[in-house]
Design a protein around this motif. Structure first.
Motif, PDB file in Angstrom:
ATOM      1  N   GLY A 100       0.819  -1.215   0.000  1.00 36.77           N
ATOM      2  CA  GLY A 100       0.000   0.000   0.000  1.00 36.77           C
ATOM      3  C   GLY A 100       0.846   1.255   0.000  1.00 36.77           C
ATOM      4  N   LEU A 101       1.929   1.246   0.777  1.00 43.43           N
ATOM      5  CA  LEU A 101       2.815   2.406   0.814  1.00 43.43           C
ATOM      6  C   LEU A 101       3.535   2.571  -0.516  1.00 43.43           C
ATOM      7  N   GLU A 102       3.921   1.456  -1.129  1.00 45.73           N
ATOM      8  CA  GLU A 102       4.612   1.517  -2.425  1.00 45.73           C
ATOM      9  C   GLU A 102       3.756   2.200  -3.474  1.00 45.73           C
ATOM     10  N   GLN A 103       2.468   1.868  -3.520  1.00 38.27           N
ATOM     11  CA  GLN A 103       1.606   2.408  -4.578  1.00 38.27           C
ATOM     12  C   GLN A 103       0.986   3.756  -4.210  1.00 38.27           C
ATOM     13  N   ALA A 104       0.996   4.113  -2.936  1.00 35.55           N
ATOM     14  CA  ALA A 104       0.346   5.354  -2.516  1.00 35.55           C
ATOM     15  C   ALA A 104       1.020   6.575  -3.123  1.00 35.55           C
ATOM     16  N   SER A 105       0.211   7.552  -3.486  1.00 35.28           N
ATOM     17  CA  SER A 105       0.750   8.844  -3.943  1.00 35.28           C
ATOM     18  C   SER A 105       1.351   9.595  -2.768  1.00 35.28           C
ATOM     19  N   ARG A 106       2.254  10.494  -3.039  1.00 32.27           N
ATOM     20  CA  ARG A 106       2.680  11.441  -2.018  1.00 32.27           C
ATOM     21  C   ARG A 106       1.487  12.323  -1.686  1.00 32.27           C
ATOM     22  N   GLY A 129     -10.695   1.721  -5.353  1.00 32.15           N
ATOM     23  CA  GLY A 129      -9.381   1.121  -5.158  1.00 32.15           C
ATOM     24  C   GLY A 129      -8.547   2.051  -4.309  1.00 32.15           C
ATOM     25  N   CYS A 130      -9.066   2.377  -3.123  1.00 32.88           N
ATOM     26  CA  CYS A 130      -8.488   3.452  -2.306  1.00 32.88           C
ATOM     27  C   CYS A 130      -7.178   3.062  -1.640  1.00 32.88           C
ATOM     28  N   GLY A 131      -6.826   1.755  -1.629  1.00 26.14           N
ATOM     29  CA  GLY A 131      -5.594   1.365  -0.952  1.00 26.14           C
ATOM     30  C   GLY A 131      -5.623   1.767   0.504  1.00 26.14           C
ATOM     31  N   ILE A 132      -4.542   2.396   0.968  1.00 29.00           N
ATOM     32  CA  ILE A 132      -4.484   2.806   2.369  1.00 29.00           C
ATOM     33  C   ILE A 132      -5.194   4.132   2.611  1.00 29.00           C
ATOM     34  N   GLY A 133      -5.791   4.729   1.556  1.00 29.73           N
ATOM     35  CA  GLY A 133      -6.668   5.883   1.755  1.00 29.73           C
ATOM     36  C   GLY A 133      -6.084   7.247   1.450  1.00 29.73           C
TER      37      GLY A 133
END
Length: 425
Positions: A100-106, A129-133
């Motif tokens: 999740g951290l890998e794909q998350a945007s800054r 597909g919110c991932g970690i939000g």
């Protein structure tokens, strides 16, 4: 089984059924308890204060934590440390998975996404597909009500924790995160949608990046289909095949401190009139943008000037090198190579600038002697149009001395290889 077209136009099988459940790593359920969050806050503070991971782990075991709980706490605390580069101080309050951290945007980039929806008047936005939000967090900060959806059940619970944390800061109601497949979500009453199709295999850690857009989840065809119906943003990798970009979309390449991090496609009211290509550059906390109605043609090759400009990767990906050259009054250093050259020093956030000092020999032995004669012991090596491994070359040059410089290995206006000694402006 039903057949659906893929992004490349080939049929692709889609199997119906409930979302797959990926078991969380051992001990990670503990992180979602009040006791676990309190223990995690302590472990996070210890790492931030300079404690070694082994020391933190020993303390956790001394306190009676089960091995899997201690491992989960330490891993999560280390993820928070890594996440500071993307989230700043907020990272110390959020929960992550490695994938999740890998794909998350800054968060700074996500805030730009949310601003688009706010400017378009969107009040309820589906984060599919919110991932970690991350995107939903930025929407909350903009006063937008996110309708967050995540396929993986455990990741959805972490996202719900993260949204609740941010909502509590704002004194607003904590949004729920729905565990579902994006393709099954009813978008009635929704003003817009944001999609970040998964580009890694399923799981929370040790995932691998998918190489084909046909394997994205949800598919590009599904994402672009939503874009044809409502204001939609789609976050994709920076190396997206440009042939896949729909004609009606605004394509925006985003870089942060010199690293291209995404291609964002904007549809409907989120796409700005008259803009088809954009390079958005985050540098040193400031944001700059170059836009155009389409790809900019390259300018002519010219003789080498006093300065060399290396366009930012977002400018290169957006194919706006020619537009940048016009602004700088520069020409192409060599045909087909993304270096510009000019006679004047013009400050720009869209390129790194070097003052050319002298032309050195290209052959390695002669180059080594020339660098030694100038006392250069620290050498940054950059290359375009040259088949060389900078790290291996640096080792073979056996540099010694107190001076430092930049070596640019490229081609000149005739197409001939050249080695240019330079200094950063």
């Amino acid at each position: 089984m039903t057949d659906a077209p893929s992004a490349s136009g080939r049929p692709r099988s889609v199997a119906p059924g409930p979302p797959p459940f990926v078991e969380p790593p051992p001990g990670w359920e503990f992180l979602l308890t009040d006791q676990g969050l309190a223990a995690l806050a302590e472990a996070t503070l210890e790492l931030e204060s300079g404690a070694a991971p082994d020391a933190v782990n020993r303390r956790l075991r001394t306190l009676g934590r089960a091995p899997e709980e201690a491992a989960a706490l330490l891993t999560q605390a280390q993820l928070r440390e890594r996440a500071r580069a993307k989230f700043g101080p907020l990272a110390s309050e959020l929960l992550f998975t490695p994938a999740g951290l890998e794909q998350a945007s800054r968060i700074s980039v996500s805030r730009g996404h949310a601003a688009r929806f706010s400017d378009a008047g969107c009040e309820r936005v589906a984060d599919l597909g919110c991932g970690i939000g991350t995107e939903s967090i930025a929407m909350l900060e903009q006063g937008i009500a996110p309708e967050a959806v995540e396929l993986d059940g455990f990741t959805a619970r972490l996202a719900e924790h993260n949204l609740a944390t941010v909502a509590a800061r704002r004194g607003s109601r904590a949004p729920r995160v729905r565990t579902a497949d994006a393709v099954d979500v009813d978008l009635s009453g929704i003003d817009g949608a944001f999609l970040d199709p998964a580009r890694r295999t399923a799981g929370h850690r040790e995932t691998r990046r998918l190489s084909s857009p046909d394997d994205y989840s949800p598919s590009l065809d599904f994402a672009f289909g939503i874009g044809s119906r409502m204001p939609t943003g789609v976050k994709l990798g920076p190396g997206l095949d440009r042939d896949l970009i729909p004609g009606e979309a605004e394509a925006q390449w985003v870089s942060v401190d010199g690293h291209v991090v995404e291609t964002a496609l904007w549809f409907g009211a989120l796409a700005r009139p008259g803009i088809a290509r954009a390079a958005l550059v985050h540098r040193g906390g400031a944001i700059h943008e170059m836009t155009a109605s389409g790809d900019a043609p390259d300018v002519d090759v010219r003789s080498m000037g006093e300065y060399l400009y290396e366009p930012d990767g977002a400018v290169i990906r957006a194919r706006l090198i020619g537009a940048l050259a016009e602004h700088l009054g520069a020409g192409m250093m060599s045909a087909g190579i993304a270096y510009l050259t000019g006679d004047e020093l013009i400050a720009t956030p869209f390129a790194q600038t070097f003052r050319l000092l002298e032309r050195l020999p290209v052959k390695e032995k002669a180059l080594r002697r020339a660098l030694a004669a100038r006392g250069i012991g620290t050498l940054e090596i950059k290359k375009r149009g040259a088949d060389v491994d900078p790290a291996a070359l640096r080792a073979r040059l056996r540099l010694r001395g107190a001076e430092h410089a930049t070596l640019l290995l490229t081609r000149d206006e005739t197409g001939k290889h050249c080695a240019l000694l330079a200094e950063r402006c």
